[in-house]
Write an enzyme that holds these catalytic residues in place. Structure first.
Site, PDB file in Angstrom:
ATOM      1  N   GLY A  70       4.645 -49.217 -20.465  1.00 27.24           N
ATOM      2  CA  GLY A  70       4.120 -50.644 -21.460  1.00 27.24           C
ATOM      3  C   GLY A  70       4.106 -51.042 -22.517  1.00 27.24           C
ATOM      4  N   GLY A  71       3.682 -50.313 -23.397  1.00 25.30           N
ATOM      5  CA  GLY A  71       3.537 -50.186 -25.054  1.00 25.30           C
ATOM      6  C   GLY A  71       1.963 -49.852 -25.208  1.00 25.30           C
ATOM      7  CB  SER A 130      -1.337 -41.717 -25.967  1.00 26.24           C
ATOM      8  OG  SER A 130      -0.078 -40.989 -25.517  1.00 26.24           O
ATOM      9  CB  SER A 131      -4.839 -43.933 -23.119  1.00 24.76           C
ATOM     10  OG  SER A 131      -6.667 -44.064 -23.301  1.00 24.76           O
ATOM     11  CG  ASP A 136       0.884 -43.676 -29.667  1.00 24.55           C
ATOM     12  OD1 ASP A 136       0.873 -44.015 -30.628  1.00 24.55           O
ATOM     13  OD2 ASP A 136       1.958 -44.759 -28.276  1.00 24.55           O
ATOM     14  N   GLY A 146      -0.824 -45.772 -21.928  1.00 20.82           N
ATOM     15  CA  GLY A 146      -1.831 -45.152 -20.634  1.00 20.82           C
ATOM     16  C   GLY A 146      -1.841 -43.729 -21.164  1.00 20.82           C
ATOM     17  CE  LYS A 167      -0.111 -47.664 -27.890  1.00 21.19           C
ATOM     18  NZ  LYS A 167       1.060 -48.736 -28.393  1.00 21.19           N
TER      19      LYS A 167
END
Length: 338
Positions: A113-114, A119-120, A152, A117, A27
């Site tokens: 990296g924000g 969370s996904s 997230d 990843g 995201k």
């Protein structure tokens, strides 16, 4: 295991016994405003989430022994602390599942990296095991399991680009324009907690309603599509400050803190500016993105960055990786749940 393989699942002659190559997309935060802080220390945010087609890939296979086995957790992370393991355990305990699962994750999205990843990956685990274990939970029920895993995680279960409020759990679907992105990863990783705890972080940005952003998107569509298909401006839109790339709404309130505390990230921001690109940091960093109307424009941006890095010979000290990504209007697994 045997059986017919098709995209995303394997049929073992009856019920599915494995789900293969299941995507977990990254995201980006198109903007991120910190509008307050709760008594418990959690920050109140307003942000717009968008998925892009940079994805981790996960495989899930049923186990009859009831164990959850994550075959390749992140270095330095104990298996029981891994978000994938925690998501699988939360679903199993909520539904009383007796079966287990072997889970393999092939990482592409960089940590720190924000880009969300971890969370996904957790959200994809909830969605995929809900299907593999046939637990039958609805999207709302999975969202209730998602939030304790991390702020997230709910957006990836929600499944659509969204305007988010609260700590990220109040989600409203948000229509998005067709856009492409270059994502730039500095040779640095940022700890989210250190950014939110920083004394200089802005915590009182004014709140606004979602329609303000939605109206801004429509009002700026023509300007941000400048040069699309015409060949007159193959690099993309020209912003009011002369930079190349689409204009951005608002700001990322976390970006000044990250830039102040991380010289390497600050150098990447300056590097992109010197090349003429209008960039923005996503989440708590360290990645930046540049938005374009088309993939062709984004590829030209990536090529320009690569050429400049080759010229200076400073790739290892400056930028770790770049990706050209298409913005997604749906999570790839949106229709796996009701």
């Amino acid at each position: 295991m045997s059986g017919k393989e098709v995209f995303g699942l394997r049929d073992g002659g009856g019920a599915e016994d494995a789900l293969l190559d299941v995507p977990a997309p990254a995201k980006i935060n198109l903007f991120l405003h910190v509008v307050g802080r709760r008594a418990d220390g959690y920050h109140l945010l307003q942000t717009a989430f968008r998925f892009v087609d940079l994805c981790d890939r996960l495989d899930f296979a049923l186990r009859d022994d009831g164990r959850i086995v994550c075959e390749n957790t992140l270095p330095g992370v104990a298996p029981e602390n891994d978000l994938i393991f925690r998501a699988a355990t939360a679903l199993r305990e909520a539904c009383g599942v007796r079966q287990g699962a072997s889970i393999r994750c092939r990482k592409t999205i960089p940590a720190g990296g924000g880009l969300g990843g971890g969370s996904s990956d957790a959200a994809t685990t909830l969605i995929a095991l809900n299907r593999l274990w046939r637990t039958g939970l609805t999207r709302d029920q999975l969202l209730r399991l998602a939030l304790p895993l991390g702020a997230d995680v709910p957006i990836f279960v929600f499944g659509r680009p969204a305007f988010a409020e609260g700590i990220g759990e109040r989600l409203s679907a948000l229509p998005m324009l067709e856009r492409a992105y270059v994502i730039i990863k500095p040779a640095a990783a940022i700890a989210t907690a250190s950014v939110f705890s920083h004394p200089d972080l802005t915590r009182n940005s004014p709140s606004f309603i979602m329609s303000v952003f939605a109206d801004w998107l429509m009002a700026n569509k023509a300007a941000n599509d400048f040069g699309e298909g015409s060949g007159e401006n193959p690099s993309g839109s020209i912003c009011s400050d002369g930079k190349i790339g689409c204009a951005y709404f608002g700001r990322n309130d976390l970006e000044p803190v990250v830039l102040a505390e991380n010289p390497g990230v600050r150098r990447v921001r300056l590097f992109l500016g010197q090349l003429g690109f209008q960039s923005r940091m996503t989440g708590s960093g360290a990645c930046f993105f540049v938005e374009f109307a088309t993939l062709a424009q984004a590829r030209m941006c990536q090529q320009k960055i690569a050429a400049k890095i080759a010229e200076t010979g400073k790739r290892d000290a400056l930028i770790e990786n770049t990706w050209v990504c298409q913005g997604l209007n749906d999570h790839p697994l949106r229709y796996w749940i009701d």
